[in-house]
Design a protein around this motif. Structure first.
Motif, PDB file in Angstrom:
ATOM      1  N   ARG A   1       7.618  10.810   7.383  1.00 49.97           N
ATOM      2  CA  ARG A   1       6.741  10.496   6.244  1.00 49.97           C
ATOM      3  C   ARG A   1       5.725  11.588   5.953  1.00 49.97           C
ATOM      4  O   ARG A   1       4.738  11.358   5.270  1.00 49.97           O
ATOM      5  CB  ARG A   1       6.039   9.175   6.510  1.00 49.97           C
ATOM      6  CG  ARG A   1       7.014   8.027   6.644  1.00 49.97           C
ATOM      7  CD  ARG A   1       6.373   6.850   7.310  1.00 49.97           C
ATOM      8  NE  ARG A   1       5.422   6.174   6.464  1.00 49.97           N
ATOM      9  CZ  ARG A   1       4.169   5.891   6.821  1.00 49.97           C
ATOM     10  NH1 ARG A   1       3.721   6.265   7.991  1.00 49.97           N
ATOM     11  NH2 ARG A   1       3.380   5.253   6.002  1.00 49.97           N
TER      12      ARG A   1
ATOM     13  N   LYS B   1       0.815  -1.201   0.000  1.00 52.79           N
ATOM     14  CA  LYS B   1       0.000   0.000   0.000  1.00 52.79           C
ATOM     15  C   LYS B   1       0.853   1.258   0.000  1.00 52.79           C
ATOM     16  O   LYS B   1       1.984   1.183   0.444  1.00 52.79           O
ATOM     17  CB  LYS B   1      -0.944   0.011   1.194  1.00 52.79           C
ATOM     18  CG  LYS B   1      -0.213   0.029   2.535  1.00 52.79           C
ATOM     19  CD  LYS B   1      -1.142   0.473   3.611  1.00 52.79           C
ATOM     20  CE  LYS B   1      -0.946   1.917   3.923  1.00 52.79           C
ATOM     21  NZ  LYS B   1       0.091   2.149   4.917  1.00 52.79           N
TER      22      LYS B   1
ATOM     23  N   GLU C   1      -1.411   4.371  17.856  1.00 55.05           N
ATOM     24  CA  GLU C   1       0.044   4.537  17.792  1.00 55.05           C
ATOM     25  C   GLU C   1       0.433   5.731  18.650  1.00 55.05           C
ATOM     26  O   GLU C   1      -0.326   6.697  18.742  1.00 55.05           O
ATOM     27  CB  GLU C   1       0.480   4.802  16.354  1.00 55.05           C
ATOM     28  CG  GLU C   1       0.171   3.679  15.404  1.00 55.05           C
ATOM     29  CD  GLU C   1       0.752   3.957  14.027  1.00 55.05           C
ATOM     30  OE1 GLU C   1       1.872   3.521  13.774  1.00 55.05           O
ATOM     31  OE2 GLU C   1       0.084   4.637  13.232  1.00 55.05           O
TER      32      GLU C   1
ATOM     33  N   HIS D   1      -5.633  -1.786   6.803  1.00 55.57           N
ATOM     34  CA  HIS D   1      -5.451  -2.599   8.008  1.00 55.57           C
ATOM     35  C   HIS D   1      -6.753  -2.799   8.802  1.00 55.57           C
ATOM     36  O   HIS D   1      -7.107  -3.914   9.158  1.00 55.57           O
ATOM     37  CB  HIS D   1      -4.408  -1.975   8.933  1.00 55.57           C
ATOM     38  CG  HIS D   1      -3.105  -1.660   8.261  1.00 55.57           C
ATOM     39  ND1 HIS D   1      -2.563  -2.448   7.279  1.00 55.57           N
ATOM     40  CD2 HIS D   1      -2.218  -0.641   8.433  1.00 55.57           C
ATOM     41  CE1 HIS D   1      -1.410  -1.933   6.879  1.00 55.57           C
ATOM     42  NE2 HIS D   1      -1.185  -0.833   7.558  1.00 55.57           N
TER      43      HIS D   1
ATOM     44  N   ASP E   1      -4.572   5.755   5.066  1.00 55.18           N
ATOM     45  CA  ASP E   1      -3.333   5.098   5.495  1.00 55.18           C
ATOM     46  C   ASP E   1      -3.613   3.853   6.342  1.00 55.18           C
ATOM     47  O   ASP E   1      -2.874   2.885   6.275  1.00 55.18           O
ATOM     48  CB  ASP E   1      -2.503   6.111   6.311  1.00 55.18           C
ATOM     49  CG  ASP E   1      -1.150   5.559   6.723  1.00 55.18           C
ATOM     50  OD1 ASP E   1      -0.426   5.061   5.842  1.00 55.18           O
ATOM     51  OD2 ASP E   1      -0.806   5.627   7.928  1.00 55.18           O
TER      52      ASP E   1
ATOM     53  N   LYS F   1       0.620 -10.440  10.799  1.00 49.49           N
ATOM     54  CA  LYS F   1       0.871 -10.420  12.249  1.00 49.49           C
ATOM     55  C   LYS F   1       0.324 -11.703  12.859  1.00 49.49           C
ATOM     56  O   LYS F   1      -0.768 -12.141  12.515  1.00 49.49           O
ATOM     57  CB  LYS F   1       0.205  -9.195  12.890  1.00 49.49           C
ATOM     58  CG  LYS F   1       0.904  -7.877  12.526  1.00 49.49           C
ATOM     59  CD  LYS F   1       0.305  -6.719  13.275  1.00 49.49           C
ATOM     60  CE  LYS F   1       0.811  -5.381  12.768  1.00 49.49           C
ATOM     61  NZ  LYS F   1       2.118  -4.979  13.290  1.00 49.49           N
TER      62      LYS F   1
ATOM     63  N   HIS G   1       0.514  -5.678   5.697  1.00 49.12           N
ATOM     64  CA  HIS G   1       1.350  -6.377   6.674  1.00 49.12           C
ATOM     65  C   HIS G   1       0.590  -6.764   7.938  1.00 49.12           C
ATOM     66  O   HIS G   1       1.024  -7.636   8.681  1.00 49.12           O
ATOM     67  CB  HIS G   1       2.633  -5.591   6.981  1.00 49.12           C
ATOM     68  CG  HIS G   1       2.452  -4.438   7.918  1.00 49.12           C
ATOM     69  ND1 HIS G   1       1.956  -3.235   7.516  1.00 49.12           N
ATOM     70  CD2 HIS G   1       2.705  -4.314   9.239  1.00 49.12           C
ATOM     71  CE1 HIS G   1       1.922  -2.412   8.548  1.00 49.12           C
ATOM     72  NE2 HIS G   1       2.369  -3.041   9.619  1.00 49.12           N
ATOM     73  N   TYR G   2      -0.590  -6.166   8.154  1.00 51.84           N
ATOM     74  CA  TYR G   2      -1.371  -6.584   9.323  1.00 51.84           C
ATOM     75  C   TYR G   2      -1.791  -8.053   9.215  1.00 51.84           C
ATOM     76  O   TYR G   2      -1.929  -8.737  10.209  1.00 51.84           O
ATOM     77  CB  TYR G   2      -2.589  -5.668   9.522  1.00 51.84           C
ATOM     78  CG  TYR G   2      -2.237  -4.580  10.501  1.00 51.84           C
ATOM     79  CD1 TYR G   2      -1.213  -3.688  10.196  1.00 51.84           C
ATOM     80  CD2 TYR G   2      -2.845  -4.490  11.749  1.00 51.84           C
ATOM     81  CE1 TYR G   2      -0.816  -2.729  11.103  1.00 51.84           C
ATOM     82  CE2 TYR G   2      -2.447  -3.531  12.661  1.00 51.84           C
ATOM     83  CZ  TYR G   2      -1.434  -2.656  12.333  1.00 51.84           C
ATOM     84  OH  TYR G   2      -1.030  -1.724  13.238  1.00 51.84           O
TER      85      TYR G   2
ATOM     86  N   GLN H   1      -0.948  -6.067  19.493  1.00 49.17           N
ATOM     87  CA  GLN H   1       0.386  -5.575  19.817  1.00 49.17           C
ATOM     88  C   GLN H   1       0.293  -4.417  20.776  1.00 49.17           C
ATOM     89  O   GLN H   1      -0.717  -3.717  20.744  1.00 49.17           O
ATOM     90  CB  GLN H   1       1.137  -5.130  18.559  1.00 49.17           C
ATOM     91  CG  GLN H   1       0.404  -4.029  17.814  1.00 49.17           C
ATOM     92  CD  GLN H   1       0.995  -3.718  16.455  1.00 49.17           C
ATOM     93  OE1 GLN H   1       1.572  -4.573  15.804  1.00 49.17           O
ATOM     94  NE2 GLN H   1       0.867  -2.485  16.029  1.00 49.17           N
TER      95      GLN H   1
HETATM   96  C1  BG6 Z   1       1.580   1.480   7.988  1.00 47.64           C
HETATM   97  C2  BG6 Z   1       1.156   2.919   8.001  1.00 47.64           C
HETATM   98  O1  BG6 Z   1       0.880   0.778   7.005  1.00 47.64           O
HETATM   99  O2  BG6 Z   1       1.324   0.900   9.248  1.00 47.64           O
HETATM  100  C3  BG6 Z   1       1.876   3.671   9.095  1.00 47.64           C
HETATM  101  O3  BG6 Z   1       1.441   3.512   6.752  1.00 47.64           O
HETATM  102  C4  BG6 Z   1       1.703   2.985  10.429  1.00 47.64           C
HETATM  103  O4  BG6 Z   1       1.410   5.018   9.176  1.00 47.64           O
HETATM  104  C5  BG6 Z   1       2.040   1.495  10.309  1.00 47.64           C
HETATM  105  O5  BG6 Z   1       2.568   3.604  11.362  1.00 47.64           O
HETATM  106  C6  BG6 Z   1       1.681   0.766  11.578  1.00 47.64           C
HETATM  107  O6  BG6 Z   1       2.174  -0.535  11.508  1.00 47.64           O
HETATM  108  P1  BG6 Z   1       2.554  -1.344  12.810  1.00 47.64           P
HETATM  109  O7  BG6 Z   1       2.941  -2.688  12.311  1.00 47.64           O
HETATM  110  O8  BG6 Z   1       3.677  -0.593  13.466  1.00 47.64           O
HETATM  111  O9  BG6 Z   1       1.330  -1.349  13.665  1.00 47.64           O
END
Ligand code: BG6
Length: 486
Positions: free
Chosen positions: A220, A145, A213, A237, A232, A179, A175-176, A374
Motif C-alpha cells: 500500500r 476511510k 503493528e 481508529h 491512516d 471489533k 472497522h475498529y 488484539q
Molecule cells: C487500516 C489501516 O485502517 O487498519 C492499515 O489503513 C492498518 O494501515 C489496519 O494496517 C489495521 O487494522 P487491523 O484490524 O489489522 O488492526
C-alpha cells in the motif's frame, strides 16, 4: 437469525479490501446461517470479466482468508451461487444501464452499495448511483476511510455523497468499531456498576491507547506515503477508541445517542498546533531492523523513496477538556513495524491516598484495567493481592484475567461480519456520522500543519522496536511509562 433479503453490490470487487475482508466476511455470515436464501451479491469493477473468472477469484480469496474447516463443505458452493459480476466504469457511463437493469430485478430487496474502491471514485460512483436511479427508497451506501485527507476534502466528499444519499443511509465504516472488544468497552463501562463511578479524573491517573503493528506498509506504499500514520490510524481508529473510553453514558444504544456523545468528546479535545506540537507529539519512521525474527528494510527502501518524510509512527498526548477528564492525559501511540502486533487500552487508576503497608510489603503499584483488543482479546484487572504464606504482609501485583477465547467457546468474528450485517439491519450505531468525521479532521489538521511549519522530520526508529526514543521521553517526562503487553 437471518437478516432481511438484500442485494449487496461491491464496487471495487477485484480489489484488496473486497478479497481480503468483505467477501470472506460475507461468506462467514452465510456459513453461520445469517444470509437468507434470497441474499445476492454483485461484484462490480472496471475490468471485463466472465462470471466464472470472478468466482474463481472469490473462491481463491475465501480459501486463503477463511479457515479450511469452513471452506471444504457445500457452504462455499452455496455462497458462490449468490454471486454475479458486472463491469462498469466508475468515471464513465459504460455498464451502468445494464447494472441498473440487473438491480431492478430485486425490487423487494434492501439495496446496499459498498464502495471498496480508491477514494477518488467515491464521488463519481455516488453521482452515477443517483443518475441511474439507484439511490432511491431504502438503498444504503457504505464508504470506508480515507474519508478525505483533511477537513476540506472530507467536507467536499460528505457533500457529494450527501447530495445523493441522506445521512441516515450513509454508513461510514471504521472497522475498529466492529471489533468485539471495542464493542465490549461499552458493555464493560455501562453494564457493570463497578467502573463508571470511578471513571473520571478523581480516580483515573491516565489512559494509554496503543495500536501497534508488526507489518510494514506492504503493497500500500503509494496510498500510505500520501497518508501517514496520523491520517491512516489516529484520525479514525485511535480517536474512535478514545471517544468510547471518554464519552458520557449515552441514553441508549440508539445510533445518534452514541454518536452525539462521541462527537462531544471530539469537540472537547484540546487543540494541538504549532504552540505545543513539539511537546506533545512525536512522529517517527522505521529504519531497517528485524520484525518477528525476520530482517526487514526501512520504510524509505520499502517505498523506494529515500527522501520520504511520511510518518509510520505517531505518539501523542491528548487532553479532553471537560468536567470529567480535565487533568487526565490520554497517551496515544500507533505505528508500523513495531515489536509486535498488539492493541490495547490501559486505564491506570490513581494511587491509594494513604498506604498502610510498609516498604517490605513490596512496591505500591496502581490498579490497572487493560482492555486487550488484539490479538488474544480479553480484559485484565491488575490488583494488589497478598502473597500467600506466613512471611508477613507481602503484596503482589496479580491480574484478574478474562480471555475471550477461554471464556467463550467461539472464534471472535471479524469486524466486517458484524458491520456488514448492521448495514443490512439499518443499525448505524457502529458507523461514523458526518459531523464526527469532520470534527476528527478539525483536530488532526492543525497537528499536520504544525509539523510542516516546524519542518518536523519523523524520528527514526529501528523496525522491531517500540518506536523512537522521543516517544518514550514523551510519557516519561510525566513520570509514567508505556505499557507493553500489559
Ligand atoms: C487500516 C489501516 O485502517 O487498519 C492499515 O489503513 C492498518 O494501515 C489496519 O494496517 C489495521 O487494522 P487491523 O484490524 O489489522 O488492526
Amino acid at each position: 437469525i437471518p437478516v432481511a433479503p438484500f442485494v449487496l453490490t461491491v464496487f471495487g470487487a477485484t480489489g484488496d479490501l473486497a478479497c481480503r475482508k468483505l467477501l470472506p466476511a460475507l461468506f462467514r455470515r452465510d456459513f453461520a446461517g445469517q444470509l437468507p436464501d434470497a441474499a445476492t451479491i454483485i461484484g462490480v469493477a472496471r475490468a471485463a470479466m466472465s462470471r466464472d473468472d470472478f468466482l474463481a477469484m472469490v473462491h481463491a480469496a475465501i480459501t486463503k482468508y477463511v479457515p479450511a474447516s469452513e471452506t471444504t463443505g457445500p457452504e462455499l458452493d452455496r455462497f458462490l451461487a449468490r454471486i454475479s459480476y458486472m463491469a462498469a466504469d466508475a468515471e464513465g457511463e459504460t455498464g451502468w444501464t445494464e447494472f441498473a437493469a440487473a438491480l431492478s430485478a430485486y425490487a423487494e430487496h434492501i439495496h446496499v452499495h459498498y464502495l471498496a474502491t480508491a477514494p477518488h471514485l467515491f464521488g463519481p460512483i455516488c453521482e452515477r448511483l443517483g443518475r441511474y436511479g439507484l439511490s432511491k427508497g431504502d438503498s444504503r451506501i457504505v464508504i470506508e476511510k480515507p474519508i478525505g485527507k483533511d477537513l476540506e476534502s472530507a467536507i467536499r466528499l460528505n457533500q457529494t455523497v450527501g447530495m445523493i444519499f441522506p445521512e441516515e443511509r450513509v454508513y461510514r465504516i471504521d472497522h475498529y468499531l466492529g471489533k468485539e472488544t471495542v464493542q465490549n468497552l461499552m458493555a464493560l463501562r455501562f453494564a457493570n456498576a463497578l467502573f463508571e463511578p470511578l471513571w473520571n479524573a478523581a480516580h483515573i491517573d491516565h489512559v494509554q491507547i496503543t495500536v501497534a503493528e508488526s507489518i510494514g506498509v506492504e503493497e500500500r506504499g503509494p496510498y500510505y506515503d500520501k497518508s501517514g500514520a496520523l491520517r491512516d490510524m489516529v484520525q479514525n481508529h485511535l480517536l474512535q477508541l478514545l471517544c468510547l473510553v471518554a464519552m458520557e453514558p449515552p441514553h441508549s444504544l440508539e445510533a445518534d445517542a452514541v454518536r452525539d456523545e462521541k462527537l462531544k468528546i471530539l469537540k472537547s479535545l484540546e487543540r494541538i498546533d504549532e504552540t505545543n506540537a513539539a511537546f506533545v507529539t512525536v512522529p517517527g519512521q522505521y529504519r531497517a531492523g528485524a520484525c518477528d525474527g525476520i530482517a526487514v528494510p526501512g520504510y524509505a527502501e520499502e517505498i523506494t523513496d529515500r527522501a520520504s518524510s511520511t510518518e509510520t509512527f505517531v505518539a501523542l498526548k491528548a487532553a479532553v477538556a471537560n468536567w470529567r477528564w480535565t487533568g487526565v492525559p490520554f497517551y496515544l501511540r500507533t505505528g508500523k513495524r513495531l515489536q509486535q502486533r498488539s492493541s490495547e487500552i490501559v486505564v491506570t487508576f490513581r494511587k491509594v491516598p494513604h498506604s498502610i503497608f510498609n516498604s517490605n510489603s513490596g512496591k505500591a503499584v496502581q490498579t490497572r484495567l487493560v482492555i486487550r483488543l488484539q490479538p488474544d482479546e480479553g480484559i485484565k484487572l491488575w490488583l494488589m493481592i497478598k502473597e500467600p504464606g506466613p512471611g508477613g504482609m507481602r503484596l503482589q501485583y496479580v491480574p484478574l484475567d478474562m480471555s475471550f477465547a477461554e471464556a467463550f467457546d467461539v472464534s471472535v468474528p471479524d469486524a466486517y461480519e458484524r458491520l456488514l450485517m448492521d448495514v443490512v439491519r439499518g443499525d448505524a450505531t457502529l458507523f461514523m456520522r458526518r459531523d464526527e468525521v469532520e470534527a476528527a479532521w478539525r483536530w488532526i489538521d492543525p497537528i499536520r500543519q504544525a509539523w510542516s511549519q516546524m519542518n518536523e522530520i519523523p524520528r527514526p526508529y529501528v523496525a522491531g522496536s517500540w518506536g523512537p526514543s522521543a516517544a518514550i521521553a514523551l510519557i516519561e517526562r510525566d513520570s509514567r511509562t508505556w505499557m507493553e503487553d500489559a
